[in-house]
Scaffold this active site. Structure first.
Site, PDB file in Angstrom:
ATOM      1  N   GLU A  44       0.851  -1.176   0.000  1.00 40.73           N
ATOM      2  CA  GLU A  44       0.000   0.000   0.000  1.00 40.73           C
ATOM      3  C   GLU A  44       0.898   1.241   0.000  1.00 40.73           C
ATOM      4  O   GLU A  44       1.856   1.273   0.764  1.00 40.73           O
ATOM      5  CB  GLU A  44      -0.913   0.048   1.234  1.00 40.73           C
ATOM      6  CG  GLU A  44      -1.918   1.175   1.138  1.00 40.73           C
ATOM      7  CD  GLU A  44      -2.919   1.204   2.308  1.00 40.73           C
ATOM      8  OE1 GLU A  44      -2.765   0.417   3.252  1.00 40.73           O
ATOM      9  OE2 GLU A  44      -3.828   2.027   2.243  1.00 40.73           O
TER      10      GLU A  44
ATOM     11  N   GLU B  55      -2.514  -3.984   6.952  1.00 41.52           N
ATOM     12  CA  GLU B  55      -3.586  -4.969   7.085  1.00 41.52           C
ATOM     13  C   GLU B  55      -3.624  -6.036   5.997  1.00 41.52           C
ATOM     14  O   GLU B  55      -4.696  -6.604   5.737  1.00 41.52           O
ATOM     15  CB  GLU B  55      -4.924  -4.222   7.088  1.00 41.52           C
ATOM     16  CG  GLU B  55      -5.343  -3.607   5.733  1.00 41.52           C
ATOM     17  CD  GLU B  55      -4.996  -2.131   5.568  1.00 41.52           C
ATOM     18  OE1 GLU B  55      -4.074  -1.657   6.260  1.00 41.52           O
ATOM     19  OE2 GLU B  55      -5.636  -1.465   4.738  1.00 41.52           O
ATOM     20  N   ASN B  56      -2.508  -6.373   5.359  1.00 45.41           N
ATOM     21  CA  ASN B  56      -2.498  -7.381   4.303  1.00 45.41           C
ATOM     22  C   ASN B  56      -3.358  -8.588   4.681  1.00 45.41           C
ATOM     23  O   ASN B  56      -3.299  -9.079   5.805  1.00 45.41           O
ATOM     24  CB  ASN B  56      -1.064  -7.878   4.062  1.00 45.41           C
ATOM     25  CG  ASN B  56      -0.062  -6.756   4.044  1.00 45.41           C
ATOM     26  OD1 ASN B  56      -0.148  -5.876   3.211  1.00 45.41           O
ATOM     27  ND2 ASN B  56       0.860  -6.753   5.001  1.00 45.41           N
TER      28      ASN B  56
ATOM     29  N   HIS C  24      -6.991  -2.051  15.002  1.00 44.02           N
ATOM     30  CA  HIS C  24      -7.167  -1.329  13.733  1.00 44.02           C
ATOM     31  C   HIS C  24      -6.929  -2.252  12.533  1.00 44.02           C
ATOM     32  O   HIS C  24      -7.761  -2.340  11.627  1.00 44.02           O
ATOM     33  CB  HIS C  24      -6.214  -0.134  13.700  1.00 44.02           C
ATOM     34  CG  HIS C  24      -6.289   0.695  12.467  1.00 44.02           C
ATOM     35  ND1 HIS C  24      -7.035   1.845  12.393  1.00 44.02           N
ATOM     36  CD2 HIS C  24      -5.719   0.540  11.244  1.00 44.02           C
ATOM     37  CE1 HIS C  24      -6.927   2.361  11.178  1.00 44.02           C
ATOM     38  NE2 HIS C  24      -6.119   1.587  10.465  1.00 44.02           N
ATOM     39  N   GLU C  25      -5.789  -2.929  12.535  1.00 47.98           N
ATOM     40  CA  GLU C  25      -5.476  -3.784  11.373  1.00 47.98           C
ATOM     41  C   GLU C  25      -6.461  -4.939  11.280  1.00 47.98           C
ATOM     42  O   GLU C  25      -6.879  -5.322  10.190  1.00 47.98           O
ATOM     43  CB  GLU C  25      -4.034  -4.300  11.447  1.00 47.98           C
ATOM     44  CG  GLU C  25      -2.965  -3.226  11.606  1.00 47.98           C
ATOM     45  CD  GLU C  25      -3.093  -2.036  10.659  1.00 47.98           C
ATOM     46  OE1 GLU C  25      -3.574  -2.211   9.530  1.00 47.98           O
ATOM     47  OE2 GLU C  25      -2.723  -0.915  11.076  1.00 47.98           O
TER      48      GLU C  25
ATOM     49  N   GLU D 176     -10.056   4.044   5.941  1.00 48.99           N
ATOM     50  CA  GLU D 176      -9.256   4.507   7.091  1.00 48.99           C
ATOM     51  C   GLU D 176     -10.094   5.279   8.111  1.00 48.99           C
ATOM     52  O   GLU D 176      -9.971   5.046   9.309  1.00 48.99           O
ATOM     53  CB  GLU D 176      -8.061   5.332   6.618  1.00 48.99           C
ATOM     54  CG  GLU D 176      -7.027   4.525   5.812  1.00 48.99           C
ATOM     55  CD  GLU D 176      -6.481   3.297   6.535  1.00 48.99           C
ATOM     56  OE1 GLU D 176      -6.699   3.158   7.758  1.00 48.99           O
ATOM     57  OE2 GLU D 176      -5.849   2.456   5.867  1.00 48.99           O
TER      58      GLU D 176
HETATM   59  N1  TRP Z   1      -3.192   0.838   5.733  1.00 48.03           N
HETATM   60  C1  TRP Z   1      -2.257   1.051   6.796  1.00 48.03           C
HETATM   61  C2  TRP Z   1      -3.090   1.325   8.025  1.00 48.03           C
HETATM   62  O1  TRP Z   1      -3.488   2.383   8.309  1.00 48.03           O
HETATM   63  C3  TRP Z   1      -1.351   2.204   6.552  1.00 48.03           C
HETATM   64  C4  TRP Z   1      -0.015   1.894   6.003  1.00 48.03           C
HETATM   65  C5  TRP Z   1       0.871   1.022   6.472  1.00 48.03           C
HETATM   66  C6  TRP Z   1       0.629   2.540   4.937  1.00 48.03           C
HETATM   67  N2  TRP Z   1       2.025   1.086   5.740  1.00 48.03           N
HETATM   68  C7  TRP Z   1       1.905   2.011   4.817  1.00 48.03           C
HETATM   69  C8  TRP Z   1       0.270   3.529   4.067  1.00 48.03           C
HETATM   70  C9  TRP Z   1       2.804   2.446   3.860  1.00 48.03           C
HETATM   71  C10 TRP Z   1       1.162   3.963   3.103  1.00 48.03           C
HETATM   72  C11 TRP Z   1       2.414   3.419   2.999  1.00 48.03           C
HETATM   73  O2  TRP Z   1      -3.499   0.469   8.697  1.00 48.03           O
HETATM   74 ZN    ZN Z   2      -5.736   1.683   8.472  1.00 46.55          ZN
END
Ligand code: TRP
Ligand code: ZN
Length: 853
Positions: free
Chosen positions: A119, A262-263, A295-296, A318
């Site tokens: 992401e 959150e993969n 959160h994740e 988000e």
């Molecule tokens: N989706 C992630 C979260 O908020 C955010 C995130 C993690 C992210 N690593 C990142 C966004 C690297 C941009 C780049 O839970």
């Molecule tokens: Zn998030």
């Protein structure tokens, strides 16, 4: 250099092609990992014949359509294949260099382990792909690596095969049954300690839970595991949402640009949000772990099962997931204290962003570098917008909306509008005007005046919206405005949420015996600035009697802020500073109230920060503000010294987080009042068996610049130099010191064996916290604070642009400062803009900042 260009929300087009399935094979090697990707592609837009894939930093070895090599074209960031059939299989072989990847996007190495961060647009650094969130594919992944060094080979979904290969290598294959966008892909390879557990879902399925940590850290993984199980149970009970795979993995890595990711089925976490034991982690760290793990986990439904159509919709997942994690923390712990923390993020950081050159709506309309939009606006103001929906619909209406949202959109990539439509359709509440919160930027101001005659109390509310460059003229918003009216004796008369929808509205409260005291914008029911001319008497009443603890805290902030600004005026007029005795009395009453949540008392004792004070005004005389705040803190501390001592001693014999919070808040004030408190701090430091108290003592003596600070810091370093996450706390304490030597100390510390510019946690702890958390020295009138930050930004620009662009923030928020400081800040920004290899990330922020005048 060609200037980077922006993408616009209005330019969204569906993809010409879709990818239903992808098979990935990784032959891992540090400098040359071979990635074979076989994708099943079909045309979605009739007439489209040219396939355009995204790709960066890839060495291309093979391009074959249906098994045959084909001609292709490479353009910056693109692989183009002309004349592809309606449906075909595309085989790509690319070579990548994870060892040299310092940006921590795509496939990279963290302390000898391979890991990924895709992401927002990192998957294109792994293979050429339709790297956009509305292309959902089923993934099959085969990972090959030397077995001794990399016993664990992980990816999303379920493990379907594993075996030995020649030369000490082995492989593992994974299959994820849920179609997902590329940003949720993950791979990890390494050697770890593994904590295992399981969770039985409410429908009776058994889910294996695994937390992977660096060797030797197993004992620090238990809190994360416990938090995961609590998250799974909470999402079932509050939202009716169950986990959907047979396994859930969390891997903690040292090198990570953000908190966690959150993969699907394979979360990757910054070690900061996994590792904890009482010796090395504070109560705040424990809380942070619980909320980030939550959160994740909550993203599995809000983000993964239903994902974003495009990145402009980021707040869809988000904002909603932050709201969910805040509710999780509030249901498990103190709702008032959690709310106060959320309000502080908005007032101290989000208001600043909204008033600065990067102001954007929670759904941005144009973006140069997506990584720059993982902001407090998209996340935290986004969560406030969801919270307002919750206020308007009530819990039952909101949950009905969530249910409809999942019924309609499970498995889809959707928009913020789709979410609001589900809320609207499920509740029957008209949200047409409310939708403007998604497209308007800047902080609305709600101005309140009141009158009382013939037993009728009238509140006149008006709203003003700032105009933001590049956005259309703002319109009135639908603002839920929560009010409590208190009677003379402090009794609650009325509690009501007013719907402010017009530019100006009058609300009447008839049949009152006397003029009530209004508690306005209770619980911060909308992310707006409140203007009302409170009297000291009113604030004192609210601090004692407001029905909500959050409102009492808000009243204290208002009272103390006024005391500080009053002294700023006195300084300007050349008058002697002073503090109204009613202010100290009000603080004393809170301090001594045995009924109050002790963490809340600690929040009140902390007094408004410099950053929060700056957000209250249009322009700031920083030197006067610093002096006035220091004066008020010292006055209140010495006025209340006896009571602070008494509560300190009373809490010292207890052993829970609220006791530690209150005790350390008392200690911090006592150390400001007199050097006699030094002995308390020393005793606490040496007698401590937990990091909260150790750090509380250190912070107090550092902030008060007491003599014992230096030897204690040296002692702390000796004890903890081998524990990076604890050294981060030590670096931060150094960076926040307000004495003039801090600049040279930071430069010296950047050479410390525990420091490294390639690790984001270290950079944030030393450089980031200096710029964002030490306004006195960052904004030194001689400009050397700005120059220090700029020097590090120049070094970070190409190595880790995402990180550089994050910590530049305080430098672009110059508008409130005096002309001398502004000139020096702009000179530094000009120096950055002139760099020949300036990253898109920094370019976007720096150029927007310099374009504001
Ligand atoms: N989706 C992630 C979260 O908020 C955010 C995130 C993690 C992210 N690593 C990142 C966004 C690297 C941009 C780049 O839970
Ligand atoms: Zn998030």
């Amino acid at each position: 250099m060609t200037e980077p260009t922006a993408k616009h929300l209005d330019d969204y087009r569906v993809s010409d092609f879709l990818i239903s399935d992808i098979e990935l094979r990784f032959e891992l090697a540090p400098a040359a990992t071979r990635v074979t990707a076989i994708s099943q592609i079909q045309r979605q837009q009739t007439g489209a014949t040219e396939l355009v894939l995204d790709g960066e930093q890839l060495e291309l070895e093979r391009v074959a359509v249906d098994g045959r090599d084909v001609a292709y074209r490479l353009e910056p960031g693109k692989l183009i294949i002309a004349d592809v059939p309606e449906r075909f299989s595309l085989e790509l072989v690319t070579l990548i260099d994870p060892a040299a990847n310092s940006s921590l996007e795509g496939l990279y190495m963290s302390d000898g382990a391979y890991c990924t961060q895709c992401e927002a647009e990192g998957f294109r650094r792994i293979t050429y792909f339709l790297d956009r969130p509305d292309v959902l594919a089923r993934y099959k992944v085969r990972i090959e690596a030397p077995k001794a060094e990399f016993p664990f080979l992980l990816s999303n979904g379920n493990k379907v095969d594993a075996g030995e290969l020649e030369g000490g290598r082995h492989f593992v294959s994974w299959e994820d049954p849920f179609p997902k966008p590329s940003y949720l892909f993950a791979l990890v390879a390494g050697d770890f300690d593994l904590l295992q557990d399981s969770f039985i879902t409410r429908s009776g399925r058994n889910v294996a839970l695994q937390v992977f940590v660096d060797k030797g850290n197993l004992h620090k993984a238990h809190h994360a595991m416990a938090s995961l199980k609590k998250s799974m149970a909470w999402d079932e009970s509050r939202f009716g949402l169950e986990y959907d795979l047979d396994i859930y993995m969390i891997v903690a890595v040292d090198f990570f640009n953000m908190g966690a990711m959150e993969n699907k089925g394979l979360n990757i976490f910054n070690t900061k949000y996994v590792l904890a034991d009482t010796a090395s982690a504070t109560d705040e760290d424990y809380h942070g772990i619980e909320s980030v793990v939550g959160h994740e986990y909550f993203h599995n439904w809000t983000g993964n099962r239903v994902t974003c159509r495009d990145w402009f919709q980021l707040s869809l997942k988000e904002g909603l997931t932050v709201f969910r994690d805040q509710e999780f923390s509030s249901d498990l712990g103190s709702r008032a204290v959690n709310r106060i923390h959320a309000i502080k993020v908005i007032k101290n950081q989000q208001f600043a962003e909204d008033a600065g050159p990067m102001a954007h709506p929670i759904r941005p309309q144009s973006v140069i570098e997506m990584n720059n939009f993982y902001t407090v606006t998209v996340y935290n103001k986004g969560a406030e917008v969801i919270r307002m929906l919750h206020t308007l619909l009530g819990e039952a209406g909101f949950q009905a909306g969530m249910k409809l949202y999942f019924e309609r959109h499970d498995g889809q990539a959707v928009t913020c509008d789709d979410f609001v439509a589900a809320m609207e359709d499920a509740s029957g509440i008209d949200l047409r005007q409310f939708r403007r919160w998604y497209s308007q930027a800047g902080t609305p101001v709600v101005t309140v005046s009141d009158s009382f005659d013939n037993g009728c109390y009238r509140l006149k509310l008006s709203q003003q919206q700032p105009r933001i460059k590049g956005l259309s003229d703002p319109l009135p918003l639908h603002i839920p405005f929560d009010v409590e009216l208190l009677g003379e004796g402090g009794q609650s008369l009325i509690n009501r949420v007013l719907d402010l929808t017009g530019e100006e509205q009058v609300f009447e409260f008839p049949n009152l015996a006397q003029r009530p005291v209004p508690s306005l914008l209770q619980n911060f029911s909308a992310p707006v600035k409140l203007k009302y001319d409170f009297s000291t008497e009113q604030l004192v009443t609210l601090m004692r009697h407001a029905g909500s603890e959050v409102a009492r805290w808000e009243a204290s902030v208002e009272l103390f802020s006024r005391a500080i600004w009053g002294n700023v005026s006195k300084l300007a007029a050349g008058d002697a500073m002073g503090v109204d005795s009613r202010v100290a009395d009000a603080l004393r009453a809170v301090l001594l109230d045995p009924q109050l949540d002790r963490e809340l008392v600690a929040e009140v004792l902390a007094l408004p920060s410099i950053n929060s004070l700056i957000e209250q005004v249009e322009t700031v005389e920083l030197d006067a503000l610093l002096a006035a705040r220091r004066f008020v803190v010292e006055e209140l501390a010495s006025e209340l010294a006896d009571e602070l001592q008494a509560r300190y001693r009373e809490q010292s014999v207890l052993d829970d987080a609220p006791a530690r919070a209150l005790k350390n808040a008392c200690l911090a004030l006592l150390c400001q009042a007199s050097a006699e408190a030094e002995s308390l701090a020393l005793a606490q430091y040496h007698g401590s068996n937990n990091m909260t108290d150790t750090l509380g003592a250190l912070k107090a003596v550092m902030a008060a610049e007491l003599e014992c600070a230096e030897p204690l810091m040296a002692d702390f370093e000796r004890k903890w130099n081998a524990t990076p996450l604890v050294m981060d706390k030590w670096f931060t304490l150094h960076a926040m010191a307000e004495d003039d030597a801090v600049l040279t100390r930071i430069d010296a510390l950047s050479q410390h064996p525990a420091f490294s510019l390639s690790n984001p946690n270290r950079v944030r702890s030393l450089i980031g916290s200096f710029a964002a958390g030490n306004p006195a020295q960052f904004h030194r009138p001689d400009g050397r604070g700005y120059e220090l930050l700029t020097g590090y930004l120049i070094k970070l620009n190409s190595a880790n642009p995402q990180l550089a662009a994050r910590i530049v923030t305080p430098l672009i928020q110059f508008a409130k400062f005096d002309a001398v400081r502004q000139e020096k800040m702009k000179a530094c920004l000009g120096q950055l803009l002139a760099m020949p290899d300036l990253s898109r990330d920094l370019f976007e922020k720096v150029s927007k900042a310099l374009a504001t005048d």
